[in-house]
Design an enzyme around this catalytic site. Structure first.
Site, mmCIF file in Angstrom:
data_model
loop_
_atom_site.group_PDB
_atom_site.id
_atom_site.type_symbol
_atom_site.label_atom_id
_atom_site.label_comp_id
_atom_site.label_asym_id
_atom_site.label_seq_id
_atom_site.Cartn_x
_atom_site.Cartn_y
_atom_site.Cartn_z
ATOM 1 N N VAL A 46 6.097 58.272 66.026
ATOM 2 C CA VAL A 46 5.339 59.507 66.232
ATOM 3 C C VAL A 46 4.560 59.791 64.956
ATOM 4 O O VAL A 46 5.142 60.112 63.915
ATOM 5 C CB VAL A 46 6.247 60.700 66.581
ATOM 6 C CG1 VAL A 46 5.385 61.936 66.874
ATOM 7 C CG2 VAL A 46 7.143 60.379 67.773
ATOM 8 N N ILE A 47 3.256 59.642 65.027
ATOM 9 C CA ILE A 47 2.384 59.891 63.883
ATOM 10 C C ILE A 47 1.993 61.366 63.883
ATOM 11 O O ILE A 47 1.431 61.869 64.851
ATOM 12 C CB ILE A 47 1.138 58.993 63.947
ATOM 13 C CG1 ILE A 47 1.545 57.524 63.819
ATOM 14 C CG2 ILE A 47 0.137 59.367 62.855
ATOM 15 C CD1 ILE A 47 0.431 56.551 64.091
ATOM 16 N N LYS A 171 -5.655 49.597 65.844
ATOM 17 C CA LYS A 171 -6.030 48.330 65.208
ATOM 18 C C LYS A 171 -4.828 47.624 64.604
ATOM 19 O O LYS A 171 -4.657 46.409 64.768
ATOM 20 C CB LYS A 171 -7.084 48.577 64.128
ATOM 21 C CG LYS A 171 -7.424 47.309 63.326
ATOM 22 C CD LYS A 171 -8.534 47.549 62.337
ATOM 23 C CE LYS A 171 -8.726 46.329 61.432
ATOM 24 N NZ LYS A 171 -9.004 45.090 62.177
ATOM 25 N N TYR A 207 -13.795 69.851 66.071
ATOM 26 C CA TYR A 207 -12.521 69.642 66.765
ATOM 27 C C TYR A 207 -12.765 69.174 68.195
ATOM 28 O O TYR A 207 -12.143 68.215 68.668
ATOM 29 C CB TYR A 207 -11.716 70.939 66.752
ATOM 30 C CG TYR A 207 -10.330 70.814 67.338
ATOM 31 C CD1 TYR A 207 -9.336 70.111 66.665
ATOM 32 C CD2 TYR A 207 -10.007 71.413 68.551
ATOM 33 C CE1 TYR A 207 -8.055 70.006 67.192
ATOM 34 C CE2 TYR A 207 -8.733 71.316 69.084
ATOM 35 C CZ TYR A 207 -7.763 70.606 68.402
ATOM 36 O OH TYR A 207 -6.501 70.500 68.929
ATOM 37 N N LYS A 211 -11.680 65.385 69.615
ATOM 38 C CA LYS A 211 -10.790 65.196 70.759
ATOM 39 C C LYS A 211 -11.514 64.542 71.934
ATOM 40 O O LYS A 211 -10.916 63.754 72.683
ATOM 41 C CB LYS A 211 -10.182 66.537 71.183
ATOM 42 C CG LYS A 211 -9.242 67.141 70.144
ATOM 43 C CD LYS A 211 -8.101 66.190 69.770
ATOM 44 C CE LYS A 211 -7.073 66.869 68.880
ATOM 45 N NZ LYS A 211 -5.996 65.937 68.450
ATOM 46 N N THR A 242 2.181 76.832 67.546
ATOM 47 C CA THR A 242 2.607 75.951 66.462
ATOM 48 C C THR A 242 2.116 76.506 65.126
ATOM 49 O O THR A 242 1.177 77.308 65.080
ATOM 50 C CB THR A 242 2.029 74.544 66.651
ATOM 51 O OG1 THR A 242 0.591 74.616 66.567
ATOM 52 C CG2 THR A 242 2.425 73.954 67.996
#
EC number: 1.1.1.-
Length: 312
Positions: A46-47, A171, A207, A211, A242
């Protein structure tokens, strides 16, 4: 300039907010991660897991008993905190879970070569599910609807964080995912409904564009590797309170932040737990009812829905 309140219930149909008649603000019973048990050795990256949606995605995979979880973030102290919480949660599942951390700038390609090395050396090069959750709402000049008033460096940073990092991740990490030991072969790119927006006073242009590019990249990546079994899905996580959202959005828009932070994680596990080639390359909302979505499978595939195209 005062920011208008945003009512997503009145969003245009093409935003897809109500593609399923039933929607959810919390995980439904049918996608409860605790009802899932991934195979032995299952490895998840999870990045962008230091806080918010990414943190809760990692927690969902722990609930689903993924054996190996690698979390990344720019901030080491955030990773230390999340690691402890994941390990405590793992004890409750009754299954040993190995949690590894990597301090990473998601906008830099060298961060992904380090992550690849970590997977090669510590996990036999296995990577079943990759979740790209790096990103964030812009701050500073980017909230102005006037492009000529934006700061160039802030603009470039926003695009790099919300889109370019996903290219680096693909990549350097897709080659691992195509190996025989990597059984899951699933990528989830965390996008946003903001990809539909064009009004700079509702969401910053950088933004929305970042996306939107991520959505198209998801489609391209899914098509590139479909013959090798890779499933790639873009997921709008819902609108949750969040730290990132509360810190970047004007107070007038906080009224839409009503979705549970754990909802997206449950949907990610739902995507990973079973091969779902029919949603590869597509955009879905975590707020949708996943049982209803699956019932629309034939319609979605036949009419090639949930992809970006020009109306003519």
């Amino acid at each position: 300039m005062a920011q208008p309140e945003l009512d997503l219930s009145k969003a245009p149909a093409h935003w897809g907010m109500n593609f399923t008649e039933t929607t959810h603000q919390q995980p439904s019973r049918s996608i409860d991660p605790s009802n899932v048990t991934f195979p032995q050795g299952y490895t998840v990256v999870v990045i962008g897991a230091g806080k918010g949606i990414g943190e809760h995605i990692a927690k969902a995979y722990v609930q689903a008993r993924a054996e190996n979880i690698i979390i990344t973030s720019r901030t080491g102290s955030d990773l230390d905190r999340v690691k402890k919480e994941l390990e405590t949660l793992a004890q409750q599942t009754g299954q040993a879970v190995k949690v590894s951390t990597l301090v990473q700038d998601a906008t830099k390609p060298e961060s992904y070569t380090k992550l690849k090395d970590l997977l090669e050396e510590g996990f036999n090069g296995r990577l079943d599910t990759l979740v790209f959750c790096a990103g964030g709402g812009p701050v500073g000049t980017l909230w102005t609807p006037r492009i000529d008033e934006t700061d160039v460096d802030e603009w470039n940073e926003s695009i790099a964080l919300n889109f370019t990092g996903s290219y680096y991740a693909a990549k350097y990490l897709v080659p691992l995912m195509l190996r025989p030991q990597s059984q899951g072969k699933t990528i989830v790119n965390i996008t946003s409904a903001a990809s539909h927006f064009t009004g700079g006073n509702i969401t910053p242009a950088s933004y929305s564009i970042g996306k939107l590019a991520l959505n198209r990249f998801t489609q391209i990546l899914g098509e590139n590797y479909a013959d090798q079994g890779l499933v790639v899905v873009a997921v709008h996580p819902g609108s949750s309170p969040t730290p990132g959202a509360l810190g970047s959005m004007p107070p007038s828009l906080h009224n839409i932040l009503t979705d549970d932070q754990g909802l997206c994680g449950a949907v990610c596990v739902w995507i990973s737990k079973k091969k779902r080639e029919w949603i590869s390359g597509r955009y879905i909302c975590a707020t949708w009812d996943m049982d209803e979505l699956e019932s629309k499978k034939e319609e979605i595939v036949k009419e090639d829905k949930l992809k970006w195209r020009m109306a003519v």
